[in-house]
Write a protein that holds these residues in place. Structure first.
Motif, PDB file in Angstrom:
ATOM      1  N   ALA A  99       0.866  -1.264   0.119  1.00 37.24           N
ATOM      2  CA  ALA A  99       0.007  -0.048   0.046  1.00 37.24           C
ATOM      3  C   ALA A  99       0.972   1.234   0.074  1.00 37.24           C
ATOM      4  N   GLU A 100       0.698   2.212  -0.821  1.00 35.42           N
ATOM      5  CA  GLU A 100       1.323   3.512  -1.000  1.00 35.42           C
ATOM      6  C   GLU A 100       1.124   4.148   0.229  1.00 35.42           C
ATOM      7  N   GLY A 101       1.950   4.915   0.771  1.00 37.26           N
ATOM      8  CA  GLY A 101       1.542   5.696   1.808  1.00 37.26           C
ATOM      9  C   GLY A 101       1.446   5.217   3.403  1.00 37.26           C
ATOM     10  N   VAL A 102       1.802   3.713   3.252  1.00 32.52           N
ATOM     11  CA  VAL A 102       2.255   2.971   4.658  1.00 32.52           C
ATOM     12  C   VAL A 102       3.440   2.359   4.649  1.00 32.52           C
ATOM     13  N   ASP A 103       3.996   2.771   5.838  1.00 29.36           N
ATOM     14  CA  ASP A 103       5.521   2.914   6.046  1.00 29.36           C
ATOM     15  C   ASP A 103       5.559   1.600   7.029  1.00 29.36           C
ATOM     16  N   VAL A 104       6.007   0.294   6.505  1.00 30.69           N
ATOM     17  CA  VAL A 104       6.118  -0.807   7.244  1.00 30.69           C
ATOM     18  C   VAL A 104       7.504  -0.538   7.842  1.00 30.69           C
ATOM     19  N   ALA A 105       7.627  -0.381   9.131  1.00 33.03           N
ATOM     20  CA  ALA A 105       8.940  -0.010   9.692  1.00 33.03           C
ATOM     21  C   ALA A 105       9.586  -0.834  10.950  1.00 33.03           C
ATOM     22  N   GLU A 106      10.290   0.077  11.644  1.00 37.33           N
ATOM     23  CA  GLU A 106      10.539  -0.917  13.026  1.00 37.33           C
ATOM     24  C   GLU A 106       9.512  -1.211  13.878  1.00 37.33           C
ATOM     25  N   GLY A 107       9.326  -2.294  14.507  1.00 34.03           N
ATOM     26  CA  GLY A 107       8.150  -2.446  15.101  1.00 34.03           C
ATOM     27  C   GLY A 107       7.179  -3.437  14.427  1.00 34.03           C
ATOM     28  N   ASP A 108       7.351  -3.579  13.073  1.00 31.89           N
ATOM     29  CA  ASP A 108       6.501  -4.351  12.452  1.00 31.89           C
ATOM     30  C   ASP A 108       6.736  -5.724  11.698  1.00 31.89           C
ATOM     31  N   SER A 109       7.686  -6.441  12.674  1.00 29.33           N
ATOM     32  CA  SER A 109       7.855  -7.796  12.324  1.00 29.33           C
ATOM     33  C   SER A 109       6.652  -8.568  12.717  1.00 29.33           C
ATOM     34  N   VAL A 110       6.210  -9.706  12.320  1.00 31.52           N
ATOM     35  CA  VAL A 110       5.260 -10.434  12.995  1.00 31.52           C
ATOM     36  C   VAL A 110       5.221 -10.585  14.335  1.00 31.52           C
ATOM     37  N   ALA A 111       6.399 -10.861  14.732  1.00 30.20           N
ATOM     38  CA  ALA A 111       6.387 -11.177  16.299  1.00 30.20           C
ATOM     39  C   ALA A 111       5.996  -9.811  17.023  1.00 30.20           C
ATOM     40  N   GLU A 112       6.558  -8.824  16.646  1.00 31.30           N
ATOM     41  CA  GLU A 112       6.244  -7.473  17.067  1.00 31.30           C
ATOM     42  C   GLU A 112       4.638  -7.280  17.073  1.00 31.30           C
ATOM     43  N   LEU A 113       4.259  -7.356  15.977  1.00 31.68           N
ATOM     44  CA  LEU A 113       2.977  -7.057  15.727  1.00 31.68           C
ATOM     45  C   LEU A 113       1.895  -7.955  16.601  1.00 31.68           C
ATOM     46  N   MET A 114       2.364  -9.140  16.686  1.00 31.61           N
ATOM     47  CA  MET A 114       1.630 -10.039  17.534  1.00 31.61           C
ATOM     48  C   MET A 114       1.443  -9.675  18.996  1.00 31.61           C
ATOM     49  N   ARG A 115       2.613  -9.102  19.429  1.00 33.09           N
ATOM     50  CA  ARG A 115       2.703  -8.449  20.814  1.00 33.09           C
ATOM     51  C   ARG A 115       1.707  -7.226  20.830  1.00 33.09           C
ATOM     52  N   TYR A 116       1.527  -6.434  19.904  1.00 38.46           N
ATOM     53  CA  TYR A 116       0.800  -5.508  19.855  1.00 38.46           C
ATOM     54  C   TYR A 116      -0.612  -5.693  19.837  1.00 38.46           C
ATOM     55  N   LEU A 117      -0.946  -6.873  19.208  1.00 35.90           N
ATOM     56  CA  LEU A 117      -2.314  -7.426  19.078  1.00 35.90           C
ATOM     57  C   LEU A 117      -2.784  -7.886  20.619  1.00 35.90           C
ATOM     58  N   GLU A 118      -1.823  -8.610  21.233  1.00 39.80           N
ATOM     59  CA  GLU A 118      -1.912  -9.113  22.833  1.00 39.80           C
ATOM     60  C   GLU A 118      -2.218  -7.914  23.613  1.00 39.80           C
ATOM     61  N   ARG A 119      -1.480  -6.629  23.431  1.00 39.47           N
ATOM     62  CA  ARG A 119      -1.618  -5.576  24.369  1.00 39.47           C
ATOM     63  C   ARG A 119      -2.963  -4.665  24.018  1.00 39.47           C
ATOM     64  N   ASN A 120      -3.465  -4.914  22.909  1.00 37.60           N
ATOM     65  CA  ASN A 120      -4.483  -4.267  22.446  1.00 37.60           C
ATOM     66  C   ASN A 120      -5.671  -5.102  21.739  1.00 37.60           C
ATOM     67  N   PRO A 121      -6.236  -5.972  22.494  1.00 37.70           N
ATOM     68  CA  PRO A 121      -7.158  -7.094  21.983  1.00 37.70           C
ATOM     69  C   PRO A 121      -8.305  -6.457  21.413  1.00 37.70           C
ATOM     70  N   ASP A 122      -8.883  -7.087  20.252  1.00 38.97           N
ATOM     71  CA  ASP A 122     -10.156  -6.880  19.635  1.00 38.97           C
ATOM     72  C   ASP A 122     -10.274  -5.445  19.187  1.00 38.97           C
ATOM     73  N   LEU A 123      -9.236  -4.744  18.807  1.00 36.94           N
ATOM     74  CA  LEU A 123      -9.315  -3.288  18.154  1.00 36.94           C
ATOM     75  C   LEU A 123      -8.992  -3.220  16.837  1.00 36.94           C
ATOM     76  N   SER A 124      -7.620  -3.850  16.569  1.00 37.41           N
ATOM     77  CA  SER A 124      -7.162  -3.882  15.143  1.00 37.41           C
ATOM     78  C   SER A 124      -8.261  -4.789  14.472  1.00 37.41           C
ATOM     79  N   THR A 125      -8.505  -4.583  13.147  1.00 41.11           N
ATOM     80  CA  THR A 125      -9.330  -5.028  12.222  1.00 41.11           C
ATOM     81  C   THR A 125      -8.935  -5.390  10.978  1.00 41.11           C
ATOM     82  N   VAL A 126      -9.277  -6.534  10.413  1.00 42.07           N
ATOM     83  CA  VAL A 126      -9.321  -6.726   8.876  1.00 42.07           C
ATOM     84  C   VAL A 126     -10.479  -6.836   8.270  1.00 42.07           C
ATOM     85  N   ALA A 127     -10.521  -6.723   6.886  1.00 39.49           N
ATOM     86  CA  ALA A 127     -11.743  -6.806   6.292  1.00 39.49           C
ATOM     87  C   ALA A 127     -11.326  -8.164   5.146  1.00 39.49           C
TER      88      ALA A 127
END
Ligand SMILES: CC(C)(COP(=O)(O)OP(=O)(O)OC[C@H]1O[C@@H](n2cnc3c(N)ncnc32)[C@H](O)[C@@H]1OP(=O)(O)O)[C@@H](O)C(=O)NCCC(=O)NCCS
Length: 133
Positions: free
Chosen positions: A16-44
């Motif tokens: 996606a143009e305009g989205v900067d996948v950067a530090e903190g965006d490994s799958v393991a780090e994103l998994m930690r983000y989901l654990e800290r913030n359950p049920d807010l991030s969303t996929v379609a």
């Protein structure tokens, strides 16, 4: 968004143009983000279960934060981003949050128009700052 959605979401954001996948965006780090913030991030997902949109959403107890909103090119203009963001907003409100923040790249005009259309205000009185830890 469940942990199993993360590889597909990450691929979508990378394209996606305009989205900067950067530090903190490994799958393991994103998994930690989901654990800290359950049920807010969303996929379609489409009718075949393929991820066509994804957004990270969380809060620190005081402000909501939104990162990495993206919809695959073929599925834009159908209200997918709006539907995901409505879900995020409702989730934050239900958790008692009254304001949310996001960063949009200065040269991402399309992204800025989307956020304005959805009611987000620019904050000309503030400058984003960062620090590598
Ligand atoms: C921005 C993005 C997420 C919008 O996704 P989408 O699913 O097409 O958006 P929606 O269909 O839900 O649009 C909701 C509203 O925003 C408007 N909008 C969406 N993209 C727009 C654009 N580029 N310019 C102007 N208005 C736009 C739509 O017209 C709609 O308003 P309307 O109901 O009055 O017509 C998508 O274009 C994208 O993934 N872009 C690349 C990544 C990006 O820039 N993300 C934001 C990073 S901060």
């Amino acid at each position: 968004m469940m942990p199993g959605d993360l590889p597909a979401a990450r691929d979508l954001w990378s394209e996606a143009e305009g989205v900067d996948v950067a530090e903190g965006d490994s799958v393991a780090e994103l998994m930690r983000y989901l654990e800290r913030n359950p049920d807010l991030s969303t996929v379609a997902v489409d009718e075949n279960g393929r991820v066509i949109g994804a957004v990270l959403c969380g809060h620190d107890g005081r402000r909501g934060f939104v990162y990495h909103l993206g919809v695959t090119k073929a599925c834009r203009g159908r209200g997918v981003a709006r539907a995901m963001m409505n879900r995020c907003r409702e989730g934050l409100k239900q958790q008692g949050l009254v304001r949310a923040l996001l960063l949009v790249a200065a040269d991402n005009v399309g992204g800025q128009r989307f956020w304005q259309r959805e009611g987000w205000d620019e904050m000309p009185y503030a400058r984003p700052m960062g620090l590598d830890l």
